[in-house]
Design an enzyme around this catalytic site. Structure first.
Site, PDB file in Angstrom:
ATOM      1  N   ASP A 180      37.339  41.399  27.983  1.00 14.32           N
ATOM      2  CA  ASP A 180      37.251  42.060  26.689  1.00 14.32           C
ATOM      3  C   ASP A 180      38.367  41.486  25.796  1.00 14.32           C
ATOM      4  OD1 ASP A 180      35.532  43.863  25.267  1.00 14.32           O
ATOM      5  OD2 ASP A 180      37.208  45.247  25.142  1.00 14.32           O
ATOM      6  N   ASP A 183      34.179  38.909  31.583  1.00 13.76           N
ATOM      7  CA  ASP A 183      35.250  38.597  30.621  1.00 13.76           C
ATOM      8  C   ASP A 183      36.302  39.706  30.667  1.00 13.76           C
ATOM      9  OD1 ASP A 183      32.707  39.873  29.135  1.00 13.76           O
ATOM     10  OD2 ASP A 183      34.534  40.769  28.359  1.00 13.76           O
TER      11      ASP A 183
HETATM   12  N1  LIG Z   1      33.465  42.832  26.774  1.00 14.74           N
HETATM   13  C1  LIG Z   1      32.271  43.400  26.767  1.00 14.74           C
HETATM   14  N2  LIG Z   1      32.026  44.465  25.968  1.00 14.74           N
HETATM   15  C2  LIG Z   1      30.807  45.046  25.982  1.00 14.74           C
HETATM   16  N3  LIG Z   1      29.779  44.642  26.716  1.00 14.74           N
HETATM   17  C3  LIG Z   1      29.976  43.572  27.505  1.00 14.74           C
HETATM   18  N4  LIG Z   1      29.153  42.947  28.352  1.00 14.74           N
HETATM   19  C4  LIG Z   1      29.830  41.947  28.922  1.00 14.74           C
HETATM   20  N5  LIG Z   1      31.105  41.902  28.454  1.00 14.74           N
HETATM   21  C5  LIG Z   1      31.210  42.923  27.573  1.00 14.74           C
END
Ligand SMILES: Nc1ncnc2[nH]cnc12
Ligand SMILES: CSC[C@H]1O[C@H](OP(=O)(O)O)[C@H](O)[C@@H]1O
Length: 296
Positions: free
Chosen positions: A216, A214
């Site tokens: 974030d 992703d």
């Molecule tokens: N955006 C994110 N923040 C923290 N841990 C994660 N693991 C996978 N995506 C994450």
């Protein structure tokens, strides 16, 4: 080279989110290994990939029951050391903090910033003080091999990246996400620390193959991260990670040359032999026992 260091590889795999199912191992068997640091996250499965021994541990346990804050990182590293693992490869899901690191791509992490709090971050402490170097927290040899293996498996791989470890379990706020970008962090996760620092104390060369799931929450106009979406992307890419492990086994040199990390504790323990806590030394039999000779 250390006289007690084996010349064969034994790779410990710590499987993160989406990888509780493990990796394909020939002659797989569950082994009982106990640790003075408590229970590891789950069963220890050992077996072979090609001619190479691999031992697998699911970081969050069966069914992902253990949160990042409650993983017993010390026990996990200690049991891998007790099993005779020579090198540790961590497989982790991460968020991307860069436009150029897209979901589905892999990053061979080579630096960490630790924003976790309240986790036990060292095997050492009162009665036995050690300061290991962590300037280069990742073993470049293993990291490069893992990156190459992932490329061969068909993944798009970035050969370096800085991982910021947050405490979680909540994902970051947008302000935090933007802040980490200004710190030159590339990916974000919740488990790389203290895992990497403990591996170094246990003299285990450590590398992390991170799978981007992703962006974030720093991108304008985009929704925040959702855990089910992370797992969906992970599940779509887990085959690549498993394939990378198979290919890694095939590309390891027949003989394992010694690594400087095998001796990370040389010169690091500064407590005088007469001031050392015998109980802590006993707990550290696997991690540091080689340094506790007769005269200590
Ligand atoms: N955006 C994110 N923040 C923290 N841990 C994660 N693991 C996978 N995506 C994450
Ligand atoms: C399931 S989303 C958050 C979760 O995923 C990552 O786990 P791991 O590093 O074990 O793959 C992240 O660090 C969080 O623990």
């Amino acid at each position: 080279m250390r006289a007690d260091q084996p010349q064969h590889w034994h790779i410990g795999i710590i499987g993160g989110s989406g990888l509780a199912g493990g990796i394909a191992l020939d002659e797989a068997q569950e082994i009982a290994v106990s640790s003075p640091f408590g229970s590891p996250s789950g069963p220890i499965i050992t077996g072979r990939v090609g001619g190479v021994r691999f031992t697998f541990l699911a970081r969050h346990g069966a069914g992902h029951a253990i949160s990042p804050s409650h993983v017993n990182y010390r026990a996990n590293i200690d049991v891998l050391k007790r099993c005779g693992v020579t090198d540790v490869l961590a497989l982790s899901a991460v968020g991307s903090l860069r436009e150029g690191l897209a979901p589905g791509e892999f990053v061979a992490v080579d630096q960490f910033i630790d924003r976790t709090s309240g986790r036990v971050g060292s095997f050492f402490g009162q009665g036995l003080v050690a300061h290991v170097s962590l300037a280069d927290p990742v073993c470049s040899r293993l990291s490069q091999l893992a990156a190459k293996a992932a490329v061969e498996a068909g993944a798009r791989v970035h050969e370096s990246g800085c991982y910021v470890a947050i405490e979680g379990p909540q994902f970051s706020t947008r302000a935090e996400s933007r802040l980490y970008r200004t710190w030159d962090c590339d990916v974000i996760g919740m488990t790389g620390m203290p895992e990497a620092r403990l591996a170094r104390e246990a003299e285990l060369p450590y590398a992390m193959l991170a799978m981007v799931t992703d962006y974030d929450c720093w991108r304008e106009g985009e929704q925040g991260v959702e855990a089910d979406h992370v797992l969906e992307v992970m599940h779509a890419n887990v085959g690549l990670a498993r394939d990378a492990v198979q290919r890694l086994a095939a590309m390891l040199p027949a003989t394992r040359e010694a690594s400087p990390i095998d001796c990370a504790l040389d010169g690091a323990i500064i407590t005088a032999p007469s001031a050392r806590d015998p109980a802590l030394m006993a707990q550290l039999d696997a991690v540091a026992g080689r340094l506790f000779g007769e005269r200590h």
